[in-house]
Write a protein that holds these residues in place. Sequence first.
Motif, PDB file in Angstrom:
ATOM      1  N   TYR A 164       3.360 -22.445   4.092  1.00 28.33           N
ATOM      2  CA  TYR A 164       2.307 -22.615   5.261  1.00 28.33           C
ATOM      3  C   TYR A 164       2.586 -21.310   5.934  1.00 28.33           C
ATOM      4  O   TYR A 164       3.566 -20.699   6.133  1.00 28.33           O
ATOM      5  CB  TYR A 164       2.852 -23.669   6.234  1.00 28.33           C
ATOM      6  N   ASP A 165       1.214 -21.003   6.718  1.00 28.67           N
ATOM      7  CA  ASP A 165       1.411 -19.681   7.577  1.00 28.67           C
ATOM      8  C   ASP A 165       0.640 -19.980   8.721  1.00 28.67           C
ATOM      9  O   ASP A 165       0.480 -19.200   9.619  1.00 28.67           O
ATOM     10  CB  ASP A 165       0.633 -18.448   6.891  1.00 28.67           C
ATOM     11  N   SER A 166       0.163 -21.307   8.894  1.00 28.16           N
ATOM     12  CA  SER A 166      -0.308 -21.920  10.262  1.00 28.16           C
ATOM     13  C   SER A 166      -0.249 -23.498  10.288  1.00 28.16           C
ATOM     14  O   SER A 166       0.350 -24.184   9.201  1.00 28.16           O
ATOM     15  CB  SER A 166      -1.668 -21.224  10.528  1.00 28.16           C
ATOM     16  N   GLY A 167      -0.599 -23.930  11.530  1.00 32.85           N
ATOM     17  CA  GLY A 167      -0.566 -25.424  11.554  1.00 32.85           C
ATOM     18  C   GLY A 167       0.524 -25.904  11.973  1.00 32.85           C
ATOM     19  O   GLY A 167       0.674 -27.240  12.203  1.00 32.85           O
ATOM     20  N   HIS A 168       1.620 -25.374  12.375  1.00 27.89           N
ATOM     21  CA  HIS A 168       2.846 -25.811  12.816  1.00 27.89           C
ATOM     22  C   HIS A 168       3.052 -24.993  14.190  1.00 27.89           C
ATOM     23  O   HIS A 168       2.466 -23.844  14.443  1.00 27.89           O
ATOM     24  CB  HIS A 168       3.928 -25.813  11.741  1.00 27.89           C
ATOM     25  N   GLU A 170       5.420 -22.801  16.816  1.00 29.04           N
ATOM     26  CA  GLU A 170       5.923 -21.281  16.708  1.00 29.04           C
ATOM     27  C   GLU A 170       7.267 -21.538  16.025  1.00 29.04           C
ATOM     28  O   GLU A 170       8.136 -22.470  16.842  1.00 29.04           O
ATOM     29  CB  GLU A 170       5.902 -20.709  18.027  1.00 29.04           C
ATOM     30  N   TYR A 175       7.487 -23.060   8.229  1.00 27.82           N
ATOM     31  CA  TYR A 175       6.836 -21.999   7.824  1.00 27.82           C
ATOM     32  C   TYR A 175       7.874 -21.296   6.898  1.00 27.82           C
ATOM     33  O   TYR A 175       7.536 -20.206   6.060  1.00 27.82           O
ATOM     34  CB  TYR A 175       6.389 -20.858   8.994  1.00 27.82           C
TER      35      TYR A 175
END
Length: 261
Positions: A164-168, A170, A175
């Motif tokens: 993943y690089d987005s959607g969660h 910080e 990631y």
Amino acid sequence: MTHRAAVPPEDLRRRRAIMSAAFLLVLAVIAVLAFQWWRENEGRTSFSRPWGPSCSVWVDGERVPLDRDQARRASTAAAVIAQGDAAPIEAPDIEDIPDEVMTALVEGPKDDAGPSMTCRYPGEEVEFEEEEPSGLTPRATTLKEGIEEVFADSSIGGYVAGGYDSGHGEKSAHYEGRALDIFYRPVNEENRREGWLLAHWLIAHAPNYQIDVIIFDDKIWSTRYPSMGWRHYDADPDNEILRHLDHVHADVLRGPDPEDG
């Protein structure tokens, strides 16, 4: 010009002695009250003693201590019993586990779904692992395989091939491929109780799989506060996903990344 009379050294020493004695008395009273509170509430809190048995189970408001091996076997047996014929493995020997403990683990609290077991694990030093093509680190993959070995038809997500690089949130462990989400949908009491069977199994097996954090059903456990047990997890009260009501989140220890310096 008015001058104050000097305080005799004997009076000064006497005052200091009185103040010191008063301070020690206050500390003693606080310690006694704190200990009394602990004794009265230890069966109703999620704290684990920083000494003694590693795990414990609440049974009718009382804390029943278990060593780590007992907790592993009890949580596994509870999962097998609850799954019935669908269980992929046989239950381990639990002759040394009190019946009331097993009942508490299999059925959960009587009034509402929630935690019945807590364990203490402060984590350990591990090496940093890179994500594999699957989107998981080797440690996370081992945890996934362990869950699938005990829990039939587990709905496991929280990772994608390539990562993943987005959607969660910080700095999420997702990631780095260190986290899994095990889903229990829709959100209802039956699924919450099933989710707690897994959460108990995870906390009991935390050292085996080097688990760092578990989040479920408005509760969080982590190696950062090993003696605090299950704590309230603060999230948007209107968001079932952020509150982790529909899934159990588990992430494994990270280890120091050489690129962090």
